[in-house]
Design a protein around this motif. Structure first.
Motif, PDB file in Angstrom:
ATOM      1  N   PRO A  71       0.831  -1.207   0.000  1.00 21.77           N
ATOM      2  CA  PRO A  71       0.000   0.000   0.000  1.00 21.77           C
ATOM      3  C   PRO A  71       0.866   1.257   0.000  1.00 21.77           C
ATOM      4  N   GLY A  72       0.481   2.215  -0.830  1.00 20.62           N
ATOM      5  CA  GLY A  72       1.237   3.453  -0.922  1.00 20.62           C
ATOM      6  C   GLY A  72       2.314   3.433  -1.979  1.00 20.62           C
ATOM      7  N   ASN A  73       2.629   2.260  -2.499  1.00 17.42           N
ATOM      8  CA  ASN A  73       3.597   2.153  -3.588  1.00 17.42           C
ATOM      9  C   ASN A  73       2.890   1.663  -4.855  1.00 17.42           C
ATOM     10  N   GLU A  74       2.903   0.353  -5.099  1.00 21.61           N
ATOM     11  CA  GLU A  74       2.203  -0.183  -6.276  1.00 21.61           C
ATOM     12  C   GLU A  74       0.690   0.000  -6.158  1.00 21.61           C
ATOM     13  N   ILE A  75       0.179  -0.114  -4.925  1.00 21.52           N
ATOM     14  CA  ILE A  75      -1.259   0.043  -4.678  1.00 21.52           C
ATOM     15  C   ILE A  75      -1.533   1.432  -4.134  1.00 21.52           C
ATOM     16  N   VAL A  76      -2.280   2.231  -4.884  1.00 22.13           N
ATOM     17  CA  VAL A  76      -2.569   3.613  -4.500  1.00 22.13           C
ATOM     18  C   VAL A  76      -3.765   3.678  -3.558  1.00 22.13           C
ATOM     19  N   SER A  77      -4.818   2.948  -3.881  1.00 21.45           N
ATOM     20  CA  SER A  77      -6.002   2.940  -3.019  1.00 21.45           C
ATOM     21  C   SER A  77      -6.747   1.620  -3.169  1.00 21.45           C
ATOM     22  N   PHE A  78      -7.492   1.266  -2.133  1.00 23.74           N
ATOM     23  CA  PHE A  78      -8.261   0.023  -2.142  1.00 23.74           C
ATOM     24  C   PHE A  78      -9.434   0.195  -1.190  1.00 23.74           C
ATOM     25  N   SER A  79     -10.615  -0.153  -1.670  1.00 22.88           N
ATOM     26  CA  SER A  79     -11.827  -0.057  -0.860  1.00 22.88           C
ATOM     27  C   SER A  79     -12.644  -1.322  -1.079  1.00 22.88           C
ATOM     28  N   LEU A  80     -13.025  -1.990   0.014  1.00 20.83           N
ATOM     29  CA  LEU A  80     -13.700  -3.290  -0.062  1.00 20.83           C
ATOM     30  C   LEU A  80     -14.945  -3.302   0.808  1.00 20.83           C
ATOM     31  N   THR A  81     -16.039  -3.834   0.250  1.00 23.88           N
ATOM     32  CA  THR A  81     -17.281  -4.022   1.000  1.00 23.88           C
ATOM     33  C   THR A  81     -17.688  -5.484   0.923  1.00 23.88           C
ATOM     34  N   VAL A  82     -17.975  -6.095   2.073  1.00 24.17           N
ATOM     35  CA  VAL A  82     -18.322  -7.512   2.151  1.00 24.17           C
ATOM     36  C   VAL A  82     -19.761  -7.658   2.628  1.00 24.17           C
ATOM     37  N   TYR A  83     -20.542  -8.443   1.875  1.00 25.06           N
ATOM     38  CA  TYR A  83     -21.923  -8.748   2.228  1.00 25.06           C
ATOM     39  C   TYR A  83     -21.982 -10.207   2.667  1.00 25.06           C
ATOM     40  N   ASP A  84     -22.140 -10.436   3.953  1.00 25.22           N
ATOM     41  CA  ASP A  84     -22.162 -11.786   4.510  1.00 25.22           C
ATOM     42  C   ASP A  84     -23.607 -12.180   4.772  1.00 25.22           C
ATOM     43  N   THR A  85     -24.154 -13.028   3.891  1.00 29.39           N
ATOM     44  CA  THR A  85     -25.565 -13.400   4.022  1.00 29.39           C
ATOM     45  C   THR A  85     -25.801 -14.337   5.195  1.00 29.39           C
ATOM     46  N   ILE A  86     -24.773 -15.054   5.631  1.00 28.69           N
ATOM     47  CA  ILE A  86     -24.930 -15.966   6.766  1.00 28.69           C
ATOM     48  C   ILE A  86     -25.107 -15.174   8.056  1.00 28.69           C
ATOM     49  N   GLY A 144      -5.287  -7.592  13.300  1.00 28.62           N
ATOM     50  CA  GLY A 144      -6.215  -6.889  14.169  1.00 28.62           C
ATOM     51  C   GLY A 144      -7.264  -6.057  13.458  1.00 28.62           C
ATOM     52  N   SER A 145      -7.181  -5.961  12.121  1.00 29.34           N
ATOM     53  CA  SER A 145      -8.142  -5.128  11.390  1.00 29.34           C
ATOM     54  C   SER A 145      -9.479  -5.833  11.197  1.00 29.34           C
ATOM     55  N   GLY A 146      -9.457  -7.170  11.236  1.00 32.74           N
ATOM     56  CA  GLY A 146     -10.683  -7.926  10.997  1.00 32.74           C
ATOM     57  C   GLY A 146     -11.071  -8.006   9.543  1.00 32.74           C
ATOM     58  N   ALA A 147     -10.240  -7.467   8.655  1.00 36.49           N
ATOM     59  CA  ALA A 147     -10.552  -7.456   7.224  1.00 36.49           C
ATOM     60  C   ALA A 147     -10.350  -8.838   6.615  1.00 36.49           C
ATOM     61  N   PRO A 148     -10.998  -9.112   5.479  1.00 37.79           N
ATOM     62  CA  PRO A 148     -10.762 -10.370   4.760  1.00 37.79           C
ATOM     63  C   PRO A 148      -9.294 -10.495   4.382  1.00 37.79           C
ATOM     64  N   SER A 149      -8.796 -11.740   4.323  1.00 35.06           N
ATOM     65  CA  SER A 149      -7.388 -11.976   4.037  1.00 35.06           C
ATOM     66  C   SER A 149      -7.236 -13.259   3.242  1.00 35.06           C
ATOM     67  N   SER A 150      -6.043 -13.483   2.709  1.00 40.82           N
ATOM     68  CA  SER A 150      -5.769 -14.706   1.970  1.00 40.82           C
ATOM     69  C   SER A 150      -5.980 -15.926   2.852  1.00 40.82           C
ATOM     70  N   ALA A 158     -10.842 -14.905   2.645  1.00 39.27           N
ATOM     71  CA  ALA A 158     -11.771 -15.419   3.646  1.00 39.27           C
ATOM     72  C   ALA A 158     -12.060 -14.297   4.631  1.00 39.27           C
ATOM     73  N   THR A 159     -13.308 -14.190   5.061  1.00 45.23           N
ATOM     74  CA  THR A 159     -13.683 -13.134   5.992  1.00 45.23           C
ATOM     75  C   THR A 159     -13.009 -13.348   7.339  1.00 45.23           C
ATOM     76  N   ASN A 160     -13.016 -12.301   8.160  1.00 47.16           N
ATOM     77  CA  ASN A 160     -12.430 -12.345   9.503  1.00 47.16           C
ATOM     78  C   ASN A 160     -10.965 -12.766   9.458  1.00 47.16           C
ATOM     79  N   GLU A 161     -10.164 -12.009   8.674  1.00 44.95           N
ATOM     80  CA  GLU A 161      -8.722 -12.227   8.557  1.00 44.95           C
ATOM     81  C   GLU A 161      -8.358 -13.653   8.170  1.00 44.95           C
ATOM     82  N   GLY A 162      -9.145 -14.236   7.286  1.00 48.51           N
ATOM     83  CA  GLY A 162      -8.824 -15.557   6.783  1.00 48.51           C
ATOM     84  C   GLY A 162      -9.437 -16.698   7.560  1.00 48.51           C
ATOM     85  N   LEU A 163     -10.201 -16.405   8.597  1.00 48.67           N
ATOM     86  CA  LEU A 163     -10.768 -17.459   9.440  1.00 48.67           C
ATOM     87  C   LEU A 163     -12.219 -17.762   9.116  1.00 48.67           C
TER      88      LEU A 163
END
Length: 204
Positions: A71-86, A144-150, A158-163
């Motif tokens: 982030p800040g080099n090759e990646i300038v900006s990124f915005s993600l929205t997750v819709y979890d139907t469960i 600690g961000s809680g964001a989706p991860s590889s 996968a949601t919740n930092e890959g979990l």
């Protein structure tokens, strides 16, 4: 005579519009950054959508192997929205929620078209599993961000930092060209059309 004068004025207007649009066109033709829409689909209708902006001068295309983008080099900006139907929840994340992105392509991809499925010599980009690696494209959450991860597989987050629930990237496509491009194009074609118009025979 009057019609000839009108055509002349129209030609001058098109020429002025043409040269006024050149700076805007130059910015469109050689932009500093490019933007993309990304979509993921998951179990029971879960989905995620993102916008990604890259630095064209730093982004490796091809990467000639697995490359990690920051982030800040090759990646300038990124915005993600997750819709979890469960869980029935909607969560949004920004660039600061991620500390790395992975990218892998052994051939130069056409970034002006849909990337998923582009031919690479070994099948479509993003259509083959890569055991033990992150694959052709993936994202990694800041701890600690809680964001989706590889989750360790190709094209998966996968949601919740890959979990949590796994989702697969289904689209990686460019954002359409800005209006300045179409202004330039319409001005150019208008000028060409008028310049090609044959003069009418004058009545005596």
């Amino acid at each position: 005579m009057k019609k000839t004068f009108t055509n002349l004025l129209a030609g001058v207007f098109c020429i002025l519009t043409f040269f006024t649009a050149i700076p805007a066109q130059a910015a469109v033709a050689i932009p500093e950054t490019s933007s993309f829409y990304l979509d993921w689909l998951g179990f029971n209708g879960a989905e995620a959508h993102a916008t990604l902006e890259i630095n064209n001068a730093l982004f490796p295309n091809p990467s000639n192997g697995l490359a990690f983008l920051t982030p800040g080099n090759e990646i300038v900006s990124f915005s993600l929205t997750v819709y979890d139907t469960i869980l029935g929840s909607v969560s949004s994340y920004q660039l600061t929620d991620f500390d790395a992105f992975s990218w892998d392509s052994m051939v130069t991809l056409d970034l002006s078209q849909e990337l998923v499925g582009q031919q690479t010599g070994n099948g479509g980009w993003g259509t083959e599993f890569v055991n033990g690696e992150t694959g052709d494209f993936n994202i990694f959450a800041t701890a600690g961000s809680g964001a989706p991860s590889s989750d360790g597989s190709y094209f998966h987050i996968a949601t919740n930092e890959g979990l949590g629930n796994v989702m697969t990237l289904t689209s990686f496509r460019p954002v359409p060209l800005p209006a300045a491009f179409w202004l330039f194009g319409s001005s150019l074609f208008g000028f060409i059309a008028i310049s090609r118009k044959k003069p009418e025979a004058q009545l005596i």
